[in-house]
Design a protein around this motif. Structure first.
Motif, PDB file in Angstrom:
ATOM      1  N   LEU A 128       0.850  -1.193   0.000  1.00 25.29           N
ATOM      2  CA  LEU A 128       0.000   0.000   0.000  1.00 25.29           C
ATOM      3  C   LEU A 128       0.889   1.247   0.000  1.00 25.29           C
ATOM      4  N   THR A 129       0.641   2.171  -0.914  1.00 25.60           N
ATOM      5  CA  THR A 129       1.422   3.405  -0.941  1.00 25.60           C
ATOM      6  C   THR A 129       0.589   4.574  -0.425  1.00 25.60           C
ATOM      7  N   ALA A 130       1.269   5.516   0.227  1.00 19.61           N
ATOM      8  CA  ALA A 130       0.604   6.714   0.751  1.00 19.61           C
ATOM      9  C   ALA A 130       1.671   7.751   1.081  1.00 19.61           C
ATOM     10  N   ARG A 131       1.247   9.000   1.152  1.00 22.85           N
ATOM     11  CA  ARG A 131       2.172  10.064   1.540  1.00 22.85           C
ATOM     12  C   ARG A 131       2.269  10.199   3.052  1.00 22.85           C
ATOM     13  N   THR A 132       1.274   9.667   3.771  1.00 22.75           N
ATOM     14  CA  THR A 132       1.201   9.858   5.220  1.00 22.75           C
ATOM     15  C   THR A 132       0.888   8.544   5.916  1.00 22.75           C
ATOM     16  N   SER A 133       0.946   8.567   7.250  1.00 19.76           N
ATOM     17  CA  SER A 133       0.613   7.388   8.047  1.00 19.76           C
ATOM     18  C   SER A 133      -0.900   7.243   8.151  1.00 19.76           C
ATOM     19  N   PRO A 134      -1.412   6.039   8.451  1.00 14.20           N
ATOM     20  CA  PRO A 134      -2.856   5.817   8.527  1.00 14.20           C
ATOM     21  C   PRO A 134      -3.591   6.750   9.481  1.00 14.20           C
ATOM     22  N   ASP A 135      -2.916   7.217  10.520  1.00 11.19           N
ATOM     23  CA  ASP A 135      -3.566   8.129  11.463  1.00 11.19           C
ATOM     24  C   ASP A 135      -3.995   9.436  10.801  1.00 11.19           C
ATOM     25  N   GLN A 136      -3.429   9.742   9.647  1.00 12.76           N
ATOM     26  CA  GLN A 136      -3.749  10.979   8.945  1.00 12.76           C
ATOM     27  C   GLN A 136      -4.677  10.767   7.750  1.00 12.76           C
ATOM     28  N   TRP A 137      -5.192   9.556   7.590  1.00  9.56           N
ATOM     29  CA  TRP A 137      -6.076   9.274   6.451  1.00  9.56           C
ATOM     30  C   TRP A 137      -7.531   9.621   6.737  1.00  9.56           C
ATOM     31  N   GLY A 138      -7.850   9.923   7.977  1.00  9.37           N
ATOM     32  CA  GLY A 138      -9.238  10.199   8.336  1.00  9.37           C
ATOM     33  C   GLY A 138     -10.101   8.957   8.371  1.00  9.37           C
ATOM     34  N   LEU A 139      -9.538   7.831   8.783  1.00  6.93           N
ATOM     35  CA  LEU A 139     -10.269   6.559   8.801  1.00  6.93           C
ATOM     36  C   LEU A 139     -11.289   6.534   9.928  1.00  6.93           C
ATOM     37  N   SER A 140     -12.439   5.912   9.647  1.00  5.86           N
ATOM     38  CA  SER A 140     -13.496   5.819  10.651  1.00  5.86           C
ATOM     39  C   SER A 140     -13.777   4.378  11.079  1.00  5.86           C
TER      40      SER A 140
END
Length: 232
Positions: A128-140
């Motif tokens: 999985l690629t992303a610019r930020t950590s999961p805490d910053q994805w706005g996950l609910s």
């Protein structure tokens, strides 16, 4: 006739033609900022978990690293925003999957959670690629956030001086532009120190060179760098 101005050189149009950005393992530039990420991707299939998060700023080579792994693992690649519940069985059946840009916008969290679980249950792998950590994805969905937090992560830091210079050279070569060493040195000293800045700088220099119908010179490169990075 006296007083007659010489004809002006016609201004050329710059078209957004595709750049030959090669994504082979031999084209990936390794330095202190990305060697940990490169090593972890290279260690497949001896990963510590079925899922690996690849985290780094824009333009840092996440897609390139993901492409290297996808070629080795025969993985399918898709954008995170394309995932929905109906696609989960098919996507999980491939055994290996690259999920790009997990923090780039709309995300069906439950579908992603079910997909990751299905891949793991089948003995498969997901990158999985992303610019930020999961805490910053706005996950609910708490379970998804918890699982992603626990997944091993390969992080790419901003480039060091040597990697930045090598990156500038590669970006010019990808555009078939010949630039001397002194120009590379001058740009590296003047520019913002990031992967995205290097990409944007070379793109702007390429565009100006096309518009003027002239080869890239140090003066032209400095002109572009001044317009992008010098304070008002």
């Amino acid at each position: 006739m006296p007083g007659t101005e010489p004809p002006r050189r016609p201004r050329q149009l710059a078209f957004d033609l595709p750049v030959d950005s090669r994504h082979g393992v031999e084209d990936f530039l390794v330095g202190p900022s990305n060697e940990q990420a490169y090593g972890l991707v290279e260690s497949w299939p001896a990963w510590p978990d079925a899922w690996l998060r690849l985290v780094g700023p824009e333009g840092s080579g996440k897609t390139h690293l993901a492409a290297i792994w996808a070629a080795r693992a025969h993985a399918w690649t898709l954008q995170a925003g394309e995932i929905d519940e109906a696609k989960v069985p098919h996507l999980a059946s491939g055994g290996a999957l690259v999920i790009e840009d997990c923090d780039a916008g709309r995300l069906d969290e439950r579908a992603l959670f079910h997909l990751l679980n299905a891949i793991k249950a089948r003995g498969g792998f997901a990158l999985l690629t992303a610019r930020t950590s999961p805490d910053q994805w706005g996950l609910s969905v708490p379970d998804l956030l918890s699982r992603l937090r626990l997944a091993p992560a390969a992080e790419i830091a901003p480039p060091d001086d040597a990697l930045l210079r090598a990156l500038l050279v590669k970006l010019f070569v990808d555009r078939q532009l010949i630039v001397d060493t002194s120009t590379i040195e001058a740009l590296a000293l003047r520019m913002e120190r990031s992967f995205a800045a290097a990409r944007d700088l070379v793109d702007a220099i390429d565009r100006l060179s096309l518009e003027r119908g002239r080869r890239v010179t140090r003066a032209m490169a400095n002109e572009v760098a001044a317009s992008l990075f010098d304070a008002d």
